[in-house]
Every structure is written in C-alpha cells, then in structure tokens.
Design an enzyme around this catalytic site. Sequence first.
Site, mmCIF file in Angstrom:
data_model
loop_
_atom_site.group_PDB
_atom_site.id
_atom_site.type_symbol
_atom_site.label_atom_id
_atom_site.label_comp_id
_atom_site.label_asym_id
_atom_site.label_seq_id
_atom_site.Cartn_x
_atom_site.Cartn_y
_atom_site.Cartn_z
ATOM 1 N N GLU A 53 50.133 83.380 36.521
ATOM 2 C CA GLU A 53 50.604 84.429 35.957
ATOM 3 C C GLU A 53 49.591 85.311 35.443
ATOM 4 O O GLU A 53 48.283 85.555 35.044
ATOM 5 C CB GLU A 53 50.706 83.815 34.580
ATOM 6 C CG GLU A 53 52.415 82.622 34.550
ATOM 7 C CD GLU A 53 52.545 81.754 33.136
ATOM 8 O OE1 GLU A 53 51.784 82.524 31.985
ATOM 9 O OE2 GLU A 53 52.771 81.296 33.291
ATOM 10 N N GLU A 74 50.925 75.682 31.286
ATOM 11 C CA GLU A 74 49.781 75.329 30.472
ATOM 12 C C GLU A 74 49.529 74.268 28.896
ATOM 13 O O GLU A 74 49.350 74.526 27.614
ATOM 14 C CB GLU A 74 49.667 76.198 29.280
ATOM 15 C CG GLU A 74 49.836 77.971 30.282
ATOM 16 C CD GLU A 74 50.101 79.171 29.373
ATOM 17 O OE1 GLU A 74 49.533 79.350 28.060
ATOM 18 O OE2 GLU A 74 49.193 80.562 29.943
HETATM 19 C C1 GLA Z 1 51.521 82.159 28.656
HETATM 20 C C2 GLA Z 1 52.821 81.114 29.179
HETATM 21 C C3 GLA Z 1 54.328 81.638 29.940
HETATM 22 C C4 GLA Z 1 54.553 83.266 28.697
HETATM 23 C C5 GLA Z 1 53.096 84.138 28.854
HETATM 24 C C6 GLA Z 1 53.268 84.876 27.614
HETATM 25 O O1 GLA Z 1 51.812 82.392 30.441
HETATM 26 O O2 GLA Z 1 52.217 79.955 30.317
HETATM 27 O O3 GLA Z 1 55.500 81.270 29.364
HETATM 28 O O4 GLA Z 1 54.901 82.350 27.212
HETATM 29 O O5 GLA Z 1 52.003 83.212 28.514
HETATM 30 O O6 GLA Z 1 54.243 85.550 28.441
#
Ligand code: GLA
Length: 779
Positions: free
Chosen positions: A263, A186
Amino acid sequence: MKYLQNTVIWLTALLLFAFSGCNQKPAGEHTFAIGNKTFLLDGKPFVIKAAEIHYTRIPAEYWEHRIQLCKALGMNTICIYAFWNIHEQKPGEFDFSGQNDIAAFCRLAQKYDMYIMLRPGPYVCSEWEMGGLPWWLLKKDDIKLRTNDPYFLERTKLFMNEIGKQLADLQITKGGNIIMVQVENEYGSYATDKEYIANIRDIVKGAGFTDVPLFQCDWSSNFQNNALDDLVWTINFGTGANIDEQFKKLKEVRPNTPLMCSEFWSGWFDHWGRKHETRDAETMVSGLKDMLDRGISFSLYMTHGGTTFGHWGGANSPAYSAMCSSYDYDAPISEAGWTTPKYFKLRELLADYMDEGKTQSEVPAAKPIIEIPEFEIKEVAPLFGNLPEPKTSENIQPMEQFDQGWGTILYRTTLPAVTSGTTLLITEVHDWAQIYANGKLLGRLDRRRGENSLKLPALAAGTQLDILIEAMGRVNFDKAIHDRKGITEKVELLNESSTHELKNWQVYSFPVDYPFVKEKKYAPGKKLDGPAYYRATFNLEEAGDVFLDMQTWGKGMVWVNGKAIGRFWEIGPQQTLFMPGCWLKKGENEIIVLDLLGPEKATIKGLDKPILDMLRAEAPMTHRKEGENLNLKNEKPVASGTLKPGNGWQEVKFDAPVKARFFCFEALSSQNGNDNAAIAEFYLLGENGKPLSRQHWQIAYADSEETRGGNFTADKIFDLQESTYWSTARGDKYPHQVVIDLREEVVVSGFQYLPRAEEGYPGMVKEYKAYTKMSPFKF
Ligand code: GLA
C-alpha cells in the site's frame, strides 16, 4: 544464530515455492512464484505495478472504465479487498450478484490483461464500516474480533469458503489472473498473535487459495510481530516516506525476498469536520520512481478511491471520527473517474517502466456529465410522525440487540420528576444524539467531541424522554472495532445526592433500507426544523454523472432511484454527493433525503463539479485558545534529555514512575536546526512499562498546529496512524509544547516517541522536557 535460522527457513520456503510452481503444473499453465529478490511470472522476473481500486466503491456499470484507466496508466495489476460485510449482510445469506460480483470484476480485469492481487480479509480496514466485518458479529456479547475466538474463526471460515467458491478458480494456475492473496491486514498494528495469523492463513488455503503466494502487509515498525515464515512480507507506507528506511529491516531479516510496498498511499481519506486531505503529486511520483528504479513492486492505494456509497463508511478512533462518503483520496483518478494532473504525471513515469512487449493503452474518455437545475422538495414525512412498531426493553441495549445493523434508533421512556440542573448521563452515545422532552429539543451530543451528558431543566414526572441516535460508521481500525451502536450501556440521572438509572424503554428502529424509507407517509409540506424524510421526483432529458449539492441540508442520507447514495453533513468538508449517471435515467427519477437536523432550504441541484473541501466545522480543530500561552515556569520536569536522530521508535524511561492526569511534552530544539517540530505517534508507558491506552485522551493544548497546508493537528500523535503527524505551523519557533489530558489518573513510567517518517525526517525533535501533573497546567 536466530538470523541464520530464519534465512535457512526462508530459503527452504522459497525453493519449495519456486519448484512447486514449476514441477506440478501441466504445460501451458501460468505460474506466479517467489524467486531470488524478485517475483517470478511464468519463471521470469516480474515487478508488480498494482492499482488499488474497490469494486464496492465503483458502480458495476463503470468497473470496465476504471480498469481501462488503470491500464492506460501503465499498471499491470489491480489490487482489491473482498468486503465481507457487503456479501453477508445477514448470517449465512451470501450475495455475489450484480454490484457484489467480485468474480466478474476480476474477469473484467483479465480482459484487459491485468493481474489481481486479492486481499480477502477477513478484516480489511479501508475506512469501511467495521473494517469489513459484519455488524451481526457484535450480537455476541463477548466476541473478540480478529482473535482465535472460536465463533469469529468459524464465521471467517464460512465467509472465506464462499470467497474461495467465487475466486479460487481464478488463480493464475487455473487460467485466471489472481497472482497473490493476502492473509489478514496490517495485523501488527492490532495485536501480536502468530497463532491467529496461522489460523487465517489456513482458512485462506482451505478456501482453495493454494496455488499462488500468500502474503502479509504491515508497517516497517511492526511487520515482524506476526510474520510467518511461509508467507511473503510486504510493507505499507505513504507518499513522502523514505523508501530505503522502509525496507531496511526487511532486507536485513530476509535478504533474498522480493520487495513490495503493498500500500503506497497516493493521498489520504477525509473525516467529517476535518480538513480535506491532499498529497503532493510530484512527491508521490518520485516515491514510485524510487521503487521502480530498485525493482520494488508496489500497489498504489488508492489509484482510484471512488465513493463509499450508502452507510458503508467507517470511522477512526481515538477520538471517534467518522469518514465522509467521498473516497476521492486525492488519488490519480478522481472520485468520478476523471483523470487529474497526478494521473498524467504518473502515466508519464510509468511509460518508462513498461513490461517487456507492452505499451500504454489509450486513456478512455470521461463519462458524460450533466447539471440538474435547482428543484424544491415538497413532500415531507416527519420522523416522529412516522414511527415504526416499537420493541420494549427494560434495560438499554445497543442497536445490534434489536437486530438493527445501521441507521437511526429512538429510545423512549418516561421520566420521574427532575429538578433543574440534573445531569442526563448517557454511557455511551454512538454516535450522534438528539434529546427531547415531550417533543421539545433539549440538546445534541456528538461522540466525536466526547460529549455524553446534558444538564436538564426542571421536568414534571411523566415527561416523555426521547433519545434519537444516529449511528455513523463503525470504527474500522484498532480494538475500537468492537463498536456497538445506539446507546451501549445505560442512561442515568445524576444530581448531588443521587444516581438514578432510567429503565423500561420503548425502542424504535429506523434502518437505512430503501423499502423502509420509501414507505413513509409523505405528504405535501414545507421544510421542518426537526428530523424528517423528504421526497421528490425530478425529470432529466439525459442521464449523466452529477454531484448533488447538499449545502442547504443538515445531516443525513440520500437515496436516488432506490440506491443509497451516501451521507451528508453540513460541517463538511464534503458538500456534494457523487451521483453516478448510470443510476439515473432519462425521464422521471426519485430522490429521498433523510435530514435529522432539518434543512435551511429543501432544494436540490446537481453540479458539474464536486465540492470536497468546504469545511464549516462548528469549532476550530486546533488546540490553543486565542491569547493562550502555556506557563511552565514553576513546573519541574519529570524527565529531560536529547532524543536520537533517525527513524523508528525511541523510548524514554523516567527515574521513577509518577502519578499523572495531565502530561506535557516540550520540544526545545530540532535535529536539523529548523523551527518546525513534528511527531507521528506518542505513547505513555504505565507502571509495568507497557503503553497505556490512549482511548480517552484529548489534546488540552498545542502551541502551534499546521492547518493551512494540510491536516496536522496535535491529536495526530495518538490516532494510531504512523503516517499522519502533528506538525507546528511554518514560522513558529521553538520551544513547542503539546499537553495531553489523559482523562483519568494513571501511573506513568516513561514514553515512546515516533518521529515523522518523511525523507529527511523534518521536525525531528532533539532536546525535550516532559512534565506530568495531577491538575491542569497553568496558562
Ligand atoms: C491501511 C489499511 C488500508 C487503509 C489505509 C489508509 O494501510 O490497510 O485498508 O485503511 O491504511 O487509507
């Protein structure tokens, strides 16, 4: 034209990928590649149904059980991060054994015919201490984490090469089960720097991950910022999101790419002092169904969250807010590895989408549970009576400079004569301080609340000042990951006429290692009001999973049989600690508790159920005092107008920039005519039109905040998480207002607004007014 160019580059990359997979491998080997709008497993279309679980958050003894549970759901893949800081706790010393044996974990998944999606960082976020980066990087004063800083890249490369040694041979082309590898994590929500991403990509390849597709994951709002042509682009979003909207942009810019939500958040994580998070099972399942019906791949984050044992929990910022030890996440498989109603709803769904020739396996039985009758802890070692050898330092320095990674640190000095009302100002407290004069507690400061100063009574020259600071998790998200612990800059005495910086410190480190806590001089004694270590042994007829009830304890950490189990804090919402039965034994067991506050009762018992939702916060989390009503009657708006319906960021420019210390956004009506207002994220723009830092913002007022059904307080508009939002409470009518204390005078030229992303965009604001002021708003 740009679009055409992108498409050509993409198609070329795609063909190269597909063909390199087919041409170069000897017969009998497997391949994973990118096809036209689909992934290709051995040349055939394949939908990834991944369960995210973390080897670090599950005792190694239970890995197999949790993988079986994922298999029985109907998943075909396990998605994991590699956590750099657990493998390289000291520079150059790598540990991939036992609990850290990531390769053994992947092989176990392969035993159950599950593929692996590997996300080796270097940064992983994941509510994990410093987002997975090692604390010792912060010993370098000017380090710039997650940038092309040569030292950062050099250390990243060394780590990635070690990961390569462990895992590159497990790529699917080499007989293993790794089908995809992620580059960074991210990054779009951190910075824009394609050169950095290219460097990380090259480091990942250089570590040997050359045979499978490499991918990036980001949010739909920012995935293009750092998107590299030769990487696969995937999108992250949570339960409730509008699936079409999430992929709309991606489909436009890469019409032939396979789609994947890498995710899909099944639930959410818990912070100390904030309401326990849950997400609706039906909504989660219907989102997944939507994706499966469209052939969209997904990874369910988390399918089983498990536990962030010991001191490994991270924190978010702004405002600083540390994570609980439980990472239950309201996931389909509970923290202790139990099936839940969410699990069975999901299993039922996945039954209809099984891969050709595959059936769901049997759900394995849960691990045995025990209870432990209450026992008293009778051996105590007061912290101040067990001081280690100090180091001396003229100036204040953070914990890292004393070679301490985690735990508690004591700064001691001698005061000059202090007049009553003098302020003790600490810049900055990371994270929770207790201040003593000649051993007497004067007060406590909590970073979560932005507390950094204390009014002192009159104190004689020569008084011993002790500042005892507990470091909680290092921030795991955004620039605040440069989170040094202890006291980061200085300590001053301020009165009307002078400022005096305190110097000449003796510094005592209290690390979290078991050998350190075990060696204290424990002696029979009663519970203490101040900080102390407690020790007891207890006998078990049978070992089994259990939840240690910490309800009578204050704040600290627990070790059992030499293993760090986790943090506790009376404020909740977590009141029990998951104690895996595999780390207990029949016969005698040992428990050590460090309580920095002091317990109400020094007793422990083991429950057969967790308590994760008992909040005992000291002050309400909402931002409106009893009877308080914002009075905007004599205020002149700096801007007013109508926002557009639909997802995505919107920007409003003021006619002219204005100076401001306080800002009020007033929502006058909603797009759908309902009472509710909701905002996911909100930025103010500076003189140059760029977003201003929100690091020190505080919510001064919100007319209404929903806290019964979830955690929808107004600070969610600047928590950097697009999937969490401020929502007004049901039944409360428009207008709705939120007032932000910017805590500094700034020039504001406009704002950016992101509505809530959920299906139908509930709470989307239509007409608004914006106000700025140099002095507080009137009530
Ligand atoms: C983002 C991150 C994860 C985690 C989620 C929330 O997507 O990539 O590692 O922190 O948020 O749980």
